[in-house]
Design an enzyme around this catalytic site. Structure first.
Site, PDB file in Angstrom:
ATOM      1  N   CYS A  14      17.386   1.465  33.178  1.00 59.88           N
ATOM      2  CA  CYS A  14      17.624   0.055  33.477  1.00 59.88           C
ATOM      3  C   CYS A  14      18.879  -0.367  32.731  1.00 59.88           C
ATOM      4  CB  CYS A  14      16.433  -0.797  33.040  1.00 59.88           C
ATOM      5  SG  CYS A  14      16.150  -0.769  31.246  1.00 59.88           S
ATOM      6  N   CYS A 114      17.918  -5.144  23.892  1.00 61.83           N
ATOM      7  CA  CYS A 114      18.055  -5.525  25.302  1.00 61.83           C
ATOM      8  C   CYS A 114      18.162  -7.042  25.406  1.00 61.83           C
ATOM      9  CB  CYS A 114      16.846  -5.038  26.089  1.00 61.83           C
ATOM     10  SG  CYS A 114      16.792  -5.664  27.795  1.00 61.83           S
ATOM     11  N   GLU A 144       8.859  -3.350  20.266  1.00 63.44           N
ATOM     12  CA  GLU A 144       9.221  -4.644  20.845  1.00 63.44           C
ATOM     13  C   GLU A 144       8.269  -5.741  20.371  1.00 63.44           C
ATOM     14  OE1 GLU A 144       9.340  -6.897  25.175  1.00 63.44           O
ATOM     15  OE2 GLU A 144       9.717  -4.732  25.127  1.00 63.44           O
ATOM     16  N   THR A 182       7.969  -7.169  27.587  1.00 60.16           N
ATOM     17  CA  THR A 182       8.710  -7.026  28.842  1.00 60.16           C
ATOM     18  C   THR A 182       8.302  -5.797  29.645  1.00 60.16           C
ATOM     19  OG1 THR A 182      10.514  -5.778  27.807  1.00 60.16           O
ATOM     20  CG2 THR A 182      10.717  -8.188  27.845  1.00 60.16           C
ATOM     21  N   SER A 252       6.328   2.617  26.698  1.00 59.61           N
ATOM     22  CA  SER A 252       5.336   1.720  27.293  1.00 59.61           C
ATOM     23  C   SER A 252       5.504   1.629  28.798  1.00 59.61           C
ATOM     24  CB  SER A 252       5.464   0.332  26.664  1.00 59.61           C
ATOM     25  OG  SER A 252       4.588  -0.583  27.296  1.00 59.61           O
TER      26      SER A 252
END
EC number: 1.17.7.4
Length: 341
Positions: A14, A114, A144, A182, A252
């Site tokens: 991504c 990110c 995260e 996310t 994840s």
């Protein structure tokens, strides 16, 4: 009948992962160009706190180019700060405590968090200023989640599952808002969100205008890449006898993809997660006609190609691609690197 591979599109890197990896690569290239690839003082060209992205092959490749990965900043010698060696924060983000330690020690930080994760950090701070208690759906211990909760531990209440909702206690006059990690599955969070709304009907969702990558509630702040990859793997599962997800166990979004694929397969077949082709078991594919493939957002496409080659050697010579959407998201390098240009 030709046995076939059914390939999900989009899959793999991504924009946030691509940016994080490019951040480390840019520092390594600059060090090599300036003659600092191997320093006389024995220090490396760059330190990275935690895995830059959750993929062991990516980490091993960057380490082979000279990057040194540490779990905590305490592992980095003071001499590194004095020499101006960059310290990169991973794509998953860090807590204010980590940032404060880096500042106290005079470290030259390059933050590769990110931007979508950074957005959640900023939303936490905004909601806290406005007097909200924040219910955060995430995985305990995930980098995260640790970073997000660390923004305001006394006001961010982390839950993992629908069953955790009963552990929350808020008065009826408490202002509540929902945020989430996310990389979760939209389907995975749906039951938890429903339970939250039943128990706390005044719970607020962040407005869509503040989260432009959100497709629709109840996806909360699950990022575009996570949603897109899950949507694609659902379609792949419908057309496959089994599904292989390429990705590391601590990723994840890769684990979630495997779970989404298994839900799509139901009792018809099984979903597997592998780091690379070496972990494939030929017995998995005996008697099957079609194998679906996708990969997590931190997985280089060459690892997917290796899995495809292995399946072709097992007789799966046909190839079909299932495309759900074209991704064109791009994030610029961290400001610390742009300023040097």
């Amino acid at each position: 009948m030709t046995k076939s591979v059914v390939l999900a599109d989009p899959r793999g890197f991504c924009a946030g992962v691509d940016r994080a990896i490019l951040t480390v690569q840019t520092i390594l290239k600059a060090a090599e160009a300036s003659g600092k690839r191997t320093r006389e003082d024995g220090l490396p060209p760059v330190y990275v706190r935690r895995q830059i992205v959750h993929n062991k092959h990516v980490v091993e490749d960057l380490a082979g180019q000279g990057a040194v990965f540490v779990q905590e900043l305490a592992e980095i010698p003071d001499a590194a700060a004095q020499a101006g060696i960059p310290v990169v924060f991973s794509a998953h983000g860090v807590s204010p405590v980590v940032k404060a330690e880096a500042e106290r020690r005079g470290m030259h930080v390059v933050d590769a968090t990110c931007p979508l994760v950074g957005k959640v950090h900023r939303e936490v701070l905004r909601f806290v200023r406005e007097g909200y208690e924040i219910v955060y759906i995430g995985h305990k211990g995930h980098d995260e989640a640790v970073g997000v909760v660390g923004e305001s531990p006394e006001h961010v209440h982390l839950i993992e599952h629908e069953s955790d909702v009963d552990s929350l206690e808020f008065s009826s006059d408490a202002k509540l808002v929902l945020l989430s990690q996310t990389t979760l599955s939209v389907d995975e969070t749906a039951g938890t969100i429903a339970a939250l709304k039943e128990r706390f009907p005044w719970l607020e969702m962040p407005p869509k205008a503040k989260f432009p990558w959100i497709q629709e509630p109840p996806s909360s702040d699950i990022c575009y890449a996570t949603s897109n990859r899950q949507a694609a793997v659902k379609l792949v599962a419908q057309q496959s006898d089994c599904v292989v997800i390429v990705g590391s166990a601590n990723s994840s979004n890769s684990v979630r993809l495997m779970e989404v694929a298994q839900e799509g397969l139901g009792e018809r077949g099984k979903a597997y997660r592998v780091d690379d082709a070496s972990e494939l078991d030929p017995a998995w594919f005996e008697g099957l006609e079609s194998v679906g493939i996708s990969s997590g957002a931190s997985v280089p496409d060459e690892l997917v190609s290796g899995v495809i080659d292995a399946l072709q050697n097992l007789g799966f010579t046909g190839m079909k691609s299932v495309e759900t959407i074209k991704e064109n998201m791009h994030f610029v390098l961290p400001a610390e690197l742009r300023r040097k240009k």
